[in-house]
Design a protein around this motif. Structure first.
Motif, PDB file in Angstrom:
ATOM      1  N   GLY A 102       0.820  -1.224  -0.020  1.00  0.00           N
ATOM      2  CA  GLY A 102      -0.178   0.032  -0.058  1.00  0.00           C
ATOM      3  C   GLY A 102       1.052   1.180   0.105  1.00  0.00           C
ATOM      4  O   GLY A 102       0.658   2.342  -0.686  1.00  0.00           O
ATOM      5  N   HIS A 103       1.912   1.274   0.952  1.00  0.00           N
ATOM      6  CA  HIS A 103       2.772   2.500   0.987  1.00  0.00           C
ATOM      7  C   HIS A 103       3.548   2.907  -0.446  1.00  0.00           C
ATOM      8  O   HIS A 103       3.718   3.692  -1.088  1.00  0.00           O
ATOM      9  N   VAL A 104       3.933   1.700  -1.105  1.00  0.00           N
ATOM     10  CA  VAL A 104       4.714   1.683  -2.401  1.00  0.00           C
ATOM     11  C   VAL A 104       3.908   1.950  -3.380  1.00  0.00           C
ATOM     12  O   VAL A 104       4.073   3.037  -4.459  1.00  0.00           O
ATOM     13  N   ALA A 105       2.574   1.505  -3.300  1.00  0.00           N
ATOM     14  CA  ALA A 105       1.616   2.041  -4.371  1.00  0.00           C
ATOM     15  C   ALA A 105       1.165   3.498  -4.377  1.00  0.00           C
ATOM     16  O   ALA A 105       1.319   4.335  -5.451  1.00  0.00           O
ATOM     17  N   LEU A 106       1.244   3.824  -3.097  1.00  0.00           N
ATOM     18  CA  LEU A 106       1.165   5.407  -2.904  1.00  0.00           C
ATOM     19  C   LEU A 106       2.284   6.228  -3.605  1.00  0.00           C
ATOM     20  O   LEU A 106       2.257   7.021  -4.230  1.00  0.00           O
ATOM     21  N   LEU A 107       3.422   5.761  -3.362  1.00  0.00           N
ATOM     22  CA  LEU A 107       4.737   6.319  -3.856  1.00  0.00           C
ATOM     23  C   LEU A 107       4.509   6.457  -5.337  1.00  0.00           C
ATOM     24  O   LEU A 107       5.109   6.977  -5.996  1.00  0.00           O
ATOM     25  N   ALA A 108       4.316   5.289  -5.940  1.00  0.00           N
ATOM     26  CA  ALA A 108       4.056   5.054  -7.431  1.00  0.00           C
ATOM     27  C   ALA A 108       3.052   5.928  -8.042  1.00  0.00           C
ATOM     28  O   ALA A 108       2.809   5.854  -9.508  1.00  0.00           O
ATOM     29  N   GLY A 109       2.172   6.410  -7.165  1.00  0.00           N
ATOM     30  CA  GLY A 109       1.146   7.560  -7.659  1.00  0.00           C
ATOM     31  C   GLY A 109      -0.185   6.706  -8.051  1.00  0.00           C
ATOM     32  O   GLY A 109      -1.201   6.839  -8.574  1.00  0.00           O
TER      33      GLY A 109
END
Length: 387
Positions: free
Chosen positions: A329-336
């Protein structure tokens, strides 16, 4: 017993030959230079017996006098030893109570009459060190060596042990290194050297000594593993200024240690601090393919990458593993990818709320321009963080 037999023999001879000699006294003439002595045989015999009796009496008196002197000297010696023993006991109690000056005085005073002067001087040296008097400490150790020259090694190691406790590492090392060259398997020598290497942050030398300590039985296999991890961690921390000095240390590290999550995390953080986020990502993802690690998963969102797609792909394969959903979830946020990030973080929030999840959701709401909702999530994150 021999004297009694002789006296009995003389008496018996007198009884046997006395009557026969009574009528024939005989004649004895003794000439010595200008002097002559005349006597009858009977008189001379009686005189000899009397003289012998006087000699026996003198011998008895002399023996009694010598025995009295010896007994007197023994009494005084026993008294001195008893007093010294009591002083040593009092000194031991004073040491236990922290009265080091009193203990030192009693130990030195009783050393001369003690049955174990070597131990007295050793204890006095420890008392002097406890007072901070290093000069007297070394003097007492020298006196101990004079008492027992054969105990030179034991006394030397006692001195180096006291120096280590006083953090006099240079002096102790100068003494220990020649001994170690001659006796590289001496347990106390190796143990003291390891303490010095550790205190001086000489991690290479410390690491070399750890297997020896384990073989000598000074540490367990578990302790060796813990100390190795500590030492290699410290070596990494000491070369964090440049990548070209950091990487060789990592390559020198035993493979078993390089596979441990805590060590992978430490090395990856150093890489990230030097701007090598991509290298850290490759290292951690490769480790996660072999074994799951919540430590590494929690650290992945801290990496700054130009392309998060390889990381997303890997994490999607691991969603059923502990910590993977939150990390994804956090990485998906970083990826937009806000929709996926929100779905994952809300699902994780329902299971276990954390400050990081609330903060991630706040950022999502902020990007969606839902200011009130974002502020609410930030407030909840702060409350959890403060506790």
């Amino acid at each position: 017993m021999v004297r009694i037999i002789i006296l009995i023999a003389v008496v018996v001879a007198g009884l046997v030959f006395g009557p026969a000699a009574a009528g024939n006294k005989g004649y004895v003439l003794i000439a010595l230079g200008n002097y002559t002595v005349e006597s009858s045989v009977t008189s001379l015999a009686i005189l000899a017996v009397l003289l012998y009796g006087v000699l026996l009496l003198l011998e008895w008196l002399l023996v009694r006098l010598l025995r009295l002197r010896r007994n007197t000297a023994g009494w005084f010696g026993t008294r001195r030893r008893s007093k010294a023993k009591q002083q040593t006991i009092d000194a031991t109690l004073a040491m236990a109570e922290g009265h080091y000056q009193q203990a030192e005085k009693l130990l030195v005073k009783s050393a001369r009459n003690s049955d174990t002067p070597l131990l007295n001087y050793l204890s006095a040296a420890k008392a002097a060190q406890a007072r901070g008097d290093e000069q007297r400490r070394d003097e007492y150790l020298q006196l101990a060596q004079q008492e027992n020259p054969k105990a030179e090694l034991a006394l030397t190691l006692t001195q180096t042990q006291l120096q280590i406790e006083q953090e006099q590492y240079e002096q102790a090392l100068a003494t220990l290194e020649p001994i170690y060259a001659l006796q590289p398997r001496h347990p106390m020598v190796v143990e003291q050297l390891a303490r010095i290497r550790r205190a001086r942050a000489e991690w290479g030398g410390f690491i070399e000594l750890l297997p020896v300590l384990r073989k000598l039985g000074r540490i367990s296999a578990q302790q060796e593993e813990q100390m190795l991890e500590e030492a290699w961690q410290a070596r990494l921390d000491a070369v964090t200024d440049r990548l070209d000095t950091l990487r060789p240390v990592w390559q020198e590290m035993p493979r078993k240690l390089r596979q441990q999550p805590a060590m992978l995390l430490a090395y990856g953080r150093h890489l990230r601090a030097l701007g090598a986020d991509n290298e850290a990502a490759e290292l951690w993802l490769d480790a996660l393919r072999k074994q799951n690690s919540p430590l590494l998963l929690a650290e992945l969102p801290r990496l700054k990458l130009a392309d998060y797609q390889p990381m997303l792909t890997q994490l999607r394969k691991m969603q059923d593993q502990d910590g993977a959903t939150a990390a994804l979830g956090h990485v998906a946020l970083l990826a937009g990818q806000l929709d996926e990030a929100q779905t994952l973080l809300e699902a994780q929030l329902a299971k276990q709320p954390t400050a990081q999840i609330y903060q991630g959701l706040g950022r999502i709401m902020e990007q969606r321009r839902l200011t009130n909702k974002a502020n609410e999530y930030y407030r909840l994150a702060l409350e959890l963080a403060l506790g």
